[in-house]
Design a protein around this motif. Sequence first.
Motif, PDB file in Angstrom:
ATOM      1  N   GLY A 110       0.823  -1.251  -0.093  1.00 56.49           N
ATOM      2  CA  GLY A 110      -0.168   0.002   0.030  1.00 56.49           C
ATOM      3  C   GLY A 110       0.955   1.180   0.023  1.00 56.49           C
ATOM      4  O   GLY A 110       2.058   1.340   0.564  1.00 56.49           O
ATOM      5  N   LEU A 111       0.017   2.212  -0.445  1.00 54.60           N
ATOM      6  CA  LEU A 111       0.749   3.789  -0.286  1.00 54.60           C
ATOM      7  C   LEU A 111      -0.236   4.336   0.533  1.00 54.60           C
ATOM      8  O   LEU A 111      -1.226   4.650   0.145  1.00 54.60           O
ATOM      9  N   ILE A 112       0.359   5.205   1.480  1.00 55.78           N
ATOM     10  CA  ILE A 112      -0.335   6.183   2.334  1.00 55.78           C
ATOM     11  C   ILE A 112       0.168   7.407   2.169  1.00 55.78           C
ATOM     12  O   ILE A 112       1.381   7.771   2.046  1.00 55.78           O
ATOM     13  N   ALA A 113      -0.819   8.285   1.918  1.00 55.19           N
ATOM     14  CA  ALA A 113      -0.619   9.692   1.650  1.00 55.19           C
ATOM     15  C   ALA A 113      -1.173  10.431   2.924  1.00 55.19           C
ATOM     16  O   ALA A 113      -2.379  10.484   3.200  1.00 55.19           O
ATOM     17  N   VAL A 114      -0.526  11.275   3.564  1.00 55.52           N
ATOM     18  CA  VAL A 114      -0.946  11.607   4.941  1.00 55.52           C
ATOM     19  C   VAL A 114      -0.617  13.210   5.307  1.00 55.52           C
ATOM     20  O   VAL A 114       0.525  13.741   4.662  1.00 55.52           O
ATOM     21  N   SER A 115      -1.316  13.905   5.864  1.00 53.09           N
ATOM     22  CA  SER A 115      -1.189  15.491   6.314  1.00 53.09           C
ATOM     23  C   SER A 115      -1.636  15.333   7.664  1.00 53.09           C
ATOM     24  O   SER A 115      -2.375  14.658   8.366  1.00 53.09           O
ATOM     25  N   THR A 116      -1.353  16.621   8.230  1.00 51.33           N
ATOM     26  CA  THR A 116      -1.873  16.915   9.357  1.00 51.33           C
ATOM     27  C   THR A 116      -3.598  17.315   9.152  1.00 51.33           C
ATOM     28  O   THR A 116      -3.920  17.561   8.050  1.00 51.33           O
ATOM     29  N   ASP A 117      -4.344  17.038  10.245  1.00 50.20           N
ATOM     30  CA  ASP A 117      -5.796  17.123  10.053  1.00 50.20           C
ATOM     31  C   ASP A 117      -6.112  18.738   9.192  1.00 50.20           C
ATOM     32  O   ASP A 117      -7.011  18.892   8.464  1.00 50.20           O
ATOM     33  N   LYS A 118      -5.429  19.811   9.763  1.00 56.12           N
ATOM     34  CA  LYS A 118      -5.793  21.125   9.241  1.00 56.12           C
ATOM     35  C   LYS A 118      -5.467  21.163   7.858  1.00 56.12           C
ATOM     36  O   LYS A 118      -6.029  21.697   6.877  1.00 56.12           O
ATOM     37  N   ARG A 119      -4.204  20.649   7.327  1.00 57.44           N
ATOM     38  CA  ARG A 119      -3.934  20.855   5.968  1.00 57.44           C
ATOM     39  C   ARG A 119      -4.617  19.760   5.117  1.00 57.44           C
ATOM     40  O   ARG A 119      -4.607  20.112   3.804  1.00 57.44           O
ATOM     41  N   PHE A 120      -5.176  18.846   5.802  1.00 55.90           N
ATOM     42  CA  PHE A 120      -6.008  17.813   4.846  1.00 55.90           C
ATOM     43  C   PHE A 120      -7.383  18.449   4.133  1.00 55.90           C
ATOM     44  O   PHE A 120      -7.444  18.177   3.150  1.00 55.90           O
ATOM     45  N   LYS A 121      -7.645  19.695   4.885  1.00 61.46           N
ATOM     46  CA  LYS A 121      -8.621  20.244   4.124  1.00 61.46           C
ATOM     47  C   LYS A 121      -8.367  21.043   3.074  1.00 61.46           C
ATOM     48  O   LYS A 121      -9.243  20.941   1.951  1.00 61.46           O
ATOM     49  N   GLN A 122      -7.077  21.477   2.800  1.00 59.98           N
ATOM     50  CA  GLN A 122      -6.683  22.115   1.400  1.00 59.98           C
ATOM     51  C   GLN A 122      -5.938  20.705   0.773  1.00 59.98           C
ATOM     52  O   GLN A 122      -6.167  21.019  -0.785  1.00 59.98           O
ATOM     53  N   LEU A 123      -5.442  19.725   0.986  1.00 63.17           N
ATOM     54  CA  LEU A 123      -4.850  18.683   0.494  1.00 63.17           C
ATOM     55  C   LEU A 123      -5.462  17.484   0.373  1.00 63.17           C
ATOM     56  O   LEU A 123      -4.860  16.537  -0.543  1.00 63.17           O
TER      57      LEU A 123
END
Length: 147
Positions: A110-123
């Motif tokens: 698998g490939l996991i693409a992750v960010s912070t909860d706040k940045r996820f809204k943009q990304l």
Amino acid sequence: AGALSANDYIKGDSAFFFVQNTNQASQLGVDNKGLIREFVLKALSQKGDPVDSLKILSVTAGRDGLDGQKYVIAEFGYQLNTQAGFVIDRRAVLSLTALSPGAGVGQLQGLIAVSTDKRFKQLGGVLRQVADSFRVYRLNSGVFATK
């Protein structure tokens, strides 16, 4: 040994590849959240940082690979306890597939693409594209040929 990843650590964004040997590879599907959760926990904790509050938010069928290989796309959230003592809310998208030789031990890859909860809204859309583009193919030539 090593890791295949891309990241922007300053902003909290990363994407990484993880492989798990398992005798349950043939059971991968959108209805098997337990298997997906187990894969995610192993992938996220491979460096030793504790993961709390893991929640699988959605699981859908991904686009099939060129050879008909099935993919599952999962979105999830969790809290990461860092070695520095910070707790960071994270959101991620996973693309997961199974390579199974038939009987015996197969692999979940698998490939996991992750960010912070706040940045996820943009990304979130970009991270979904990254995960959805992930493909694995079994090579059937040269030293990789299956007999």
